[in-house]
Design a protein around this motif. Structure first.
Motif, PDB file in Angstrom:
ATOM      1  N   MET A 190     -13.869  -0.551 -14.070  1.00  0.00           N
ATOM      2  CA  MET A 190     -13.104  -0.015 -15.197  1.00  0.00           C
ATOM      3  C   MET A 190     -14.003   0.827 -16.080  1.00  0.00           C
ATOM      4  SD  MET A 190     -10.064  -0.963 -14.746  1.00  0.00           S
ATOM      5  CE  MET A 190     -10.122  -1.247 -12.972  1.00  0.00           C
ATOM      6  N   THR A 208       1.003   3.134 -11.288  1.00  0.00           N
ATOM      7  CA  THR A 208       1.515   2.399 -10.127  1.00  0.00           C
ATOM      8  C   THR A 208       2.352   3.316  -9.242  1.00  0.00           C
ATOM      9  OG1 THR A 208       3.190   1.627 -11.642  1.00  0.00           O
ATOM     10  CG2 THR A 208       1.554   0.028 -10.951  1.00  0.00           C
ATOM     11  N   TYR A 209       3.045   4.281  -9.857  1.00  0.00           N
ATOM     12  CA  TYR A 209       3.822   5.234  -9.051  1.00  0.00           C
ATOM     13  C   TYR A 209       2.906   6.007  -8.117  1.00  0.00           C
ATOM     14  CZ  TYR A 209       8.192   4.608 -11.530  1.00  0.00           C
ATOM     15  OH  TYR A 209       9.349   4.085 -12.021  1.00  0.00           O
ATOM     16  N   ARG A 219       0.091   5.115  -6.968  1.00  0.00           N
ATOM     17  CA  ARG A 219      -0.376   4.238  -5.895  1.00  0.00           C
ATOM     18  C   ARG A 219       0.692   4.111  -4.810  1.00  0.00           C
ATOM     19  NH1 ARG A 219      -1.303  -0.451  -8.768  1.00  0.00           N
ATOM     20  NH2 ARG A 219      -2.750   0.604 -10.132  1.00  0.00           N
ATOM     21  N   ALA A 220       1.951   4.040  -5.251  1.00  0.00           N
ATOM     22  CA  ALA A 220       3.043   3.957  -4.273  1.00  0.00           C
ATOM     23  C   ALA A 220       3.122   5.244  -3.456  1.00  0.00           C
ATOM     24  CB  ALA A 220       4.361   3.704  -4.991  1.00  0.00           C
ATOM     25  N   LYS A 241       0.667   7.235  -2.663  1.00  0.00           N
ATOM     26  CA  LYS A 241      -0.424   7.242  -1.682  1.00  0.00           C
ATOM     27  C   LYS A 241      -0.140   6.256  -0.559  1.00  0.00           C
ATOM     28  CE  LYS A 241      -3.716   7.776  -5.291  1.00  0.00           C
ATOM     29  NZ  LYS A 241      -4.932   7.205  -5.877  1.00  0.00           N
ATOM     30  N   GLU A 255     -11.391  14.303  -0.427  1.00  0.00           N
ATOM     31  CA  GLU A 255     -10.376  13.584  -1.203  1.00  0.00           C
ATOM     32  C   GLU A 255     -10.947  13.089  -2.516  1.00  0.00           C
ATOM     33  OE1 GLU A 255      -8.451  10.481   0.811  1.00  0.00           O
ATOM     34  OE2 GLU A 255      -7.244  11.830   2.027  1.00  0.00           O
TER      35      GLU A 255
END
Lengths: 374, 239
Positions: A1, A214-215, A217-218, A220, A352
């Motif tokens: 973090m 979180t979106y 992450r979804a 990816k 990436e």
């Protein structure tokens, strides 16, 4: 973090530094006008490239509709913001005249006693947002059938959509709105590079925040493995549509900025060639890297608009280019460079990864350790 | 018996005219380990995929905690408490180990800190590789990650599709001991295996599938002693 926080502070200060530099450069008289062009067009292309990367690099949806959505954004912007006093002249070839008016805005602006600058800025923002929203709406509509397709099929369908949009906008019957195949002009534009840079920076910041949520992450996860993502409870259709609509929204805003940059607007340049240009920037920068897309777009625009232009006009890198090479040779050199990049640097400039000061510092630490061992 | 967490009744699934599953009836009691064994193409994977909504069919019924879930979308079923560990691991190779675990908890809105720590205590190897891209893990570690990711959804029923596929025998042993540990935490496990020997040793109840139908049912240990099972799946020679 902790790592990401230092990176964030570093990146923000980098952006602030660039802004300061741009403001200084813009205010020095006699500075190369090409630099200003590169900053303007580069920032616009950076935004569009990042929006394409959100779709192609982060969600794994290979879409080639970018030029179409830019066109929607650009036309919406122009049609909304042309002042009523200029409309008659702009729409002079259309029998019916302009069907759109911005009287509603002028009335509000007069009622609130806005100064001319504030009023102009406001209509520009409204126009851009409207452009983004129209592009987003159409992408939602086209996404309903098209997003069920995969890979190349999706690319072909979106490419077709972009071409259809372009044809429709040149259609005579829509003349009262789109001015047919005639040029739209006299809409409010920006003078310095600060405006497009600010808008692009804000939009890119939003996309970065989205990708780190979180979106993101979804998205990816869908890119990496659709079936596993579905088994984890990610609603595929919903997330694909979301990525598509958001990407198109920012492509629309990018289109509006491009219209402002060009001062005049016609549907012809929004061809598939424009989409390929942006795709190229994404590939050169690295599919799945935001900072890569930004760096690549400035490099690409610098090369195509500035550095290699010398080949056409006679002077290239302080060398007189032979007369045979003038007129078009620039594009040959440019294509060769691109071929080399695609062949030998397939992961692009950044791969990436993102620009990260902590990774940079780590590199030095490792070197130190190696030196100690020796 | 009313304490069945999952009841599959007369389920049939076909792929474009070819029937892969023909009227299968399976019961999974709460808190147990149930295994489906059978050769390739027996329809094992199809059953699991249908349970969690990845495959659509209209004939038969699947009841989870008394509620019909056949025909419901996958995200609804995952939210209800069924999670699948897909065949061949299917981790997300370009995401870090930690991101993979967070995706597992995608539908949850409460704090996931404790569960991440629980998964790391089950698989200490994953804690060491927290920031590594999942694609760079070894096969065994990827399987651990796939199991950990599924646990992050806090499932009531965990379904595993061939967890031993392509793994060294020692690691297979580890995985099966983990399955026992998970089961001790009162998570029901539905397991598919080609490695019938291992699966029957841990299972409370086993179903044997052949070309889309259940041909035998029994306690795991009992089937292990069964002559026909020995011949077909455990490598005993015919006399």
């Amino acid at each position: 973090m902790k790592k990401s926080r230092t990176d964030m502070i570093f990146n923000l200060s980098l952006v602030a530094l660039i802004f300061a530099a741009v403001i200084i450069v813009e205010n020095i008289p006699g500075v190369n006008p090409m630099l200003s062009t590169v900053l303007k067009k580069g920032s616009i292309y950076a935004l569009v490239a990042v929006s394409m990367n959100l779709l192609n690099g982060f969600t794994g949806l290979f879409s080639l509709g970018q030029a179409g959505f830019m066109l929607l954004g650009a036309y919406t912007y122009a049609v909304i913001t042309i002042p009523d006093s200029a409309r008659e002249k702009v729409y002079m070839y259309v029998k019916e005249g302009s069907a759109v008016s911005r009287a509603w805005f002028d009335n509000i602006s007069n009622a609130l006693h806005m100064s001319e600058d504030v009023s102009k800025l406001l209509i520009m923002i409204i126009g851009m947002l409207a452009g983004g929203l129209i592009a987003a709406f159409f992408s939602w509509l086209i996404g309903l059938p098209v997003l069920k397709l995969k890979r190349d099929y999706l690319a072909i369908a979106t490419l077709g959509f972009a071409e259809i949009i372009r044809a429709i906008f040149q259609w005579d019957k829509l003349g009262p709105v789109t001015n047919g195949s005639n040029v739209l002009r006299n809409f409010p534009t920006f003078k310095t590079a600060v405006f497009p840079l600010t808008v692009s920076a804000l939009c890119i910041l939003f996309i970065v925040l989205l990708i780190n949520s979180t979106y993101g992450r979804a998205f990816k996860a869908i890119r990496d493995d659709e079936i596993a993502a579905e088994a984890m409870g990610i609603n595929l259709a919903h997330h694909k549509r979301l990525a598509f609509v958001i990407s198109s929204f920012f492509a629309g805003i990018g289109g509006a900025l491009l219209a402002m940059f060009q001062n005049t607007l016609q549907a012809t340049p929004f061809k598939s060639a424009m989409t390929y240009e942006i795709l190229l920037i994404v590939v050169i920068g690295g599919i799945g890297s935001i900072s890569g897309s930004i760096i690549a777009s400035f490099l690409y625009i610098s090369a195509s608009e500035w550095w290699l232009r010398g080949l056409d006009s006679g002077k290239f890198l302080f060398i007189e280019s032979p007369a045979v090479l003038r007129g078009g040779f620039r594009m040959v050199v440019f294509s060769v460079i691109i071929m080399i990049i695609v062949l030998f640097f397939r992961k692009g400039i950044m791969g990436e990864k993102e620009i990260s000061v902590t990774r940079f510092l780590k590199l030095f630490k490792k070197k130190d350790e190696k030196n100690k061992e020796i | 018996m009313s304490n069945n967490i999952l009841e599959i009744n007369n389920l049939s699934v076909s792929y474009g005219g070819i029937k892969a599953v023909k009227g299968v009836t399976i019961e999974v009691p709460e808190g147990s380990i149930v295994t489906l064994i059978g050769a390739n193409g027996a329809g094992k994977s199809t059953i699991l995929r249908t349970i969690c909504g990845l495959e659509k069919t209209k004939t038969g019924s699947i009841k989870f905690l008394g509620e019909e879930i056949l025909g419901k979308p996958a995200n609804y079923i995952v939210a209800k408490g069924i999670t699948l560990v897909p065949e061949g691991r299917c981790i997300f190779p370009n995401l870090t180990v930690l991101e993979n675990l967070k995706i597992g908890a995608y539908l949850r809105k409460d704090s996931i800190e404790d569960d991440i720590n629980y998964v790391f205590s089950l698989f200490p190897r994953l804690r060491e590789r927290e920031w590594q891209l999942a694609g760079t893990l070894s096969g065994g570690e990827q399987q651990m990650l796939a199991v950990g990711r599924a646990l992050m959804a806090k499932p009531k029923l965990l379904m595993m599709d061939e967890p031993s596929l392509g793994l060294a025998p020692l690691i297979v042993k580890d995985i099966f001991s983990i399955i026992k540990t998970i089961n001790d935490r009162s998570i029901t496990v539905l397991l598919i295996e080609q490695n019938a020997n291992m699966a029957l040793q841990v299972a409370d109840i086993a179903y044997v599938l052949e070309t889309g139908s259940v041909t035998m049912t029994g306690k795991g240990r009992e089937l292990l002693e069964d002559e026909r099972i020995k011949e077909a799946y455990l490598g005993k020679k015919k006399q």
